[in-house]
Design an enzyme around this catalytic site. Structure first.
Site, PDB file in Angstrom:
ATOM      1  N   ASP A   1      -1.954  -2.070  10.201  1.00 55.83           N
ATOM      2  CA  ASP A   1      -2.115  -2.181   8.942  1.00 55.83           C
ATOM      3  C   ASP A   1      -2.624  -3.446   8.150  1.00 55.83           C
ATOM      4  O   ASP A   1      -2.231  -3.307   7.150  1.00 55.83           O
ATOM      5  CB  ASP A   1      -0.529  -1.630   8.565  1.00 55.83           C
TER       6      ASP A   1
ATOM      7  N   LYS B   1       0.467  -1.650  -0.031  1.00 57.99           N
ATOM      8  CA  LYS B   1      -0.019  -0.169  -0.251  1.00 57.99           C
ATOM      9  C   LYS B   1       0.701   1.328   0.200  1.00 57.99           C
ATOM     10  O   LYS B   1       2.239   1.307   0.397  1.00 57.99           O
ATOM     11  CB  LYS B   1      -0.817   0.040   1.102  1.00 57.99           C
TER      12      LYS B   1
HETATM   13  P1  ATP Z   1       4.840  -0.788   9.148  1.00 53.20           P
HETATM   14  O1  ATP Z   1       3.835  -1.947   8.320  1.00 53.20           O
HETATM   15  O2  ATP Z   1       5.434  -1.098  10.536  1.00 53.20           O
HETATM   16  O3  ATP Z   1       5.054   0.368   8.772  1.00 53.20           O
HETATM   17  P2  ATP Z   1       6.594  -1.355   7.030  1.00 53.20           P
HETATM   18  O4  ATP Z   1       5.444  -0.986   5.942  1.00 53.20           O
HETATM   19  O5  ATP Z   1       7.939  -0.615   6.693  1.00 53.20           O
HETATM   20  O6  ATP Z   1       6.399  -1.736   8.387  1.00 53.20           O
HETATM   21  P3  ATP Z   1       7.397  -3.703   6.683  1.00 53.20           P
HETATM   22  O7  ATP Z   1       8.320  -5.118   5.614  1.00 53.20           O
HETATM   23  O8  ATP Z   1       6.402  -4.657   7.412  1.00 53.20           O
HETATM   24  O9  ATP Z   1       7.938  -2.219   6.970  1.00 53.20           O
HETATM   25  O10 ATP Z   1       9.083  -4.601   8.085  1.00 53.20           O
HETATM   26  C1  ATP Z   1       8.910  -4.087   9.048  1.00 53.20           C
HETATM   27  C2  ATP Z   1       9.350  -4.901  10.018  1.00 53.20           C
HETATM   28  O11 ATP Z   1       8.735  -6.324  10.577  1.00 53.20           O
HETATM   29  C3  ATP Z   1      10.818  -5.460   9.741  1.00 53.20           C
HETATM   30  O12 ATP Z   1      11.446  -5.344   9.332  1.00 53.20           O
HETATM   31  C4  ATP Z   1      10.994  -6.834   9.746  1.00 53.20           C
HETATM   32  O13 ATP Z   1      11.766  -6.975  10.852  1.00 53.20           O
HETATM   33  C5  ATP Z   1       9.156  -7.259  10.190  1.00 53.20           C
HETATM   34  N1  ATP Z   1       8.673  -8.397   9.867  1.00 53.20           N
HETATM   35  C6  ATP Z   1       7.871  -9.717  10.256  1.00 53.20           C
HETATM   36  N2  ATP Z   1       7.892 -10.117   9.393  1.00 53.20           N
HETATM   37  C7  ATP Z   1       7.973  -9.557   8.215  1.00 53.20           C
HETATM   38  C8  ATP Z   1       7.165 -10.340   7.213  1.00 53.20           C
HETATM   39  N3  ATP Z   1       6.614 -11.061   7.251  1.00 53.20           N
HETATM   40  N4  ATP Z   1       7.474  -9.097   6.148  1.00 53.20           N
HETATM   41  C9  ATP Z   1       8.682  -7.710   6.397  1.00 53.20           C
HETATM   42  N5  ATP Z   1       8.977  -7.383   8.016  1.00 53.20           N
HETATM   43  C10 ATP Z   1       8.630  -8.464   8.627  1.00 53.20           C
END
Ligand code: ATP
Length: 318
Positions: A146, A19
């Site tokens: 989210d 998103k």
């Molecule tokens: P948020 O959803 O907190 O805004 P983001 O969108 O910036 O985060 P994500 O890719 O969702 O980023 O990753 C956030 C953190 O969640 C990563 O640094 C990772 O350590 C942890 N994490 C746990 N499971 C997952 C997963 N399946 N995919 C990505 N990250 C994960």
């Protein structure tokens, strides 16, 4: 379970979208430590592909760009989702989950949340639980702010911590073309909110436009199908952008570069550091992506369109 040709259902594959937030208004921190958000989520056509299959015990494996940066096994959000839905349904979490990462990790595009949503949808289908959308949304809200949105996809208004969702009916007029410039290093969401708090304490909130007005501008523009109108509506629309630029000043260069190569608008995606550029057409998006890639500054440059559908599940046949 068998299909007509005699094959067996070996598992379920779920495609879960990333998103971008087209509006993100953040209130001061609440007593419980959370910020009140008003946001417009747009699902885009970058998907993690999550495969679930029956297994003796819960396992999670990950492959794809950034896989090394996220926990395999128990620490993965998808594993938490499997445990949660299995407990709620009174079944064993005996599932092998495999995630093909395509959504940038720690890029402000909620890839982890998409995987958790996919795991909920996949477990529901795999175990024949038949949970309603509302039941899945309640579980999603327990997992993170989210996680609910990828269940819907399309466009939705998010309030509360972002987890209270109202799907927004948008006319078919608008398919919008986007380019995402993925920074070489991710940004942790809590760090962004801390920086937001710090900056907010040092300045008055003068001149901020009322949230409802912002949201209405964005939804009107989405309905019009007019990319130039949407570009005007998303200008300065992300309250977390300043914090992202404060922690990563080089993002300002990226945001400048987009319009120099034809982008109609550029914004930090959610908590960043991925920068999202809106373009006039698929062709303009391809041109911009080539220019951004040529700088060699990005982990990845991704071209896509939105709105995209929410999680879709399909059986895997052997
Ligand atoms: P948020 O959803 O907190 O805004 P983001 O969108 O910036 O985060 P994500 O890719 O969702 O980023 O990753 C956030 C953190 O969640 C990563 O640094 C990772 O350590 C942890 N994490 C746990 N499971 C997952 C997963 N399946 N995919 C990505 N990250 C994960």
């Amino acid at each position: 379970m068998s299909q007509a040709g005699g094959g067996r259902r070996a598992g379920i594959t779920v495609r879960a979208p990333g998103k971008v937030n087209l509006a993100l208004s953040v209130s001061p921190r609440r007593p419980d430590g959370y910020h009140e958000l008003t946001t417009v989520f747009l699902a885009v056509g970058l998907h993690d592909v999550v495969r679930l299959a029956p297994a003796p015990r819960l396992t999670v494996t990950v492959r794809g760009p950034g896989a090394a940066d996220i926990p395999a096994g128990d620490g993965n959000l998808a594993a938490r989702a499997v445990r949660l839905i299995a407990r709620a349904a009174g079944v064993e979490p005996s599932v092998a989950v495999h995630i093909d990462k395509r959504i940038p990790v720690a890029g402000g595009m909620a890839g982890g949340s998409a995987d958790a949503a996919a795991a909920l949808v996949g477990c529901d289908a795999l175990c024949g639980l038949g949970l309603s959308r509302e039941e899945l949304l309640l579980l999603a809200a327990e997992l993170g702010s989210d996680v609910g949105f990828p269940l819907y996809g399309g466009v939705a208004l998010g309030t509360g911590r972002g987890e209270l969702l109202t799907p927004l009916e948008i006319s078919d007029a608008g398919v919008f073309h986007w380019v995402f410039a993925v920074s070489p290093h991710g940004l942790a969401t809590p760090a962004i909110f801390q920086e937001y708090d710090r900056l907010r304490r040092t300045r008055l909130a003068d001149g901020e436009r009322p949230t409802q007005e912002r949201v209405a501008e964005v939804t009107d523009a989405l309905n019009s199908g007019d990319a130039a109108l949407l570009a005007a509506a998303v200008k300065d629309v992300n309250d977390l952008q300043e914090a992202a630029l404060s922690l990563r000043p080089e993002l300002a260069d990226t945001l400048r570069l987009g319009p120099e190569h034809g982008a109609l608008a550029g914004l930090v995606s959610g908590s960043g550091p991925t920068c999202a550029f809106l373009t006039e057409s698929a062709r303009a998006a391809a041109t911009l992506a080539t220019a951004l890639s040529a700088t060699g500054c990005y982990r990845d440059v991704l071209v896509t369109a939105g709105p995209a559908n929410g999680c879709t599940a399909a059986p895997d046949w052997t």
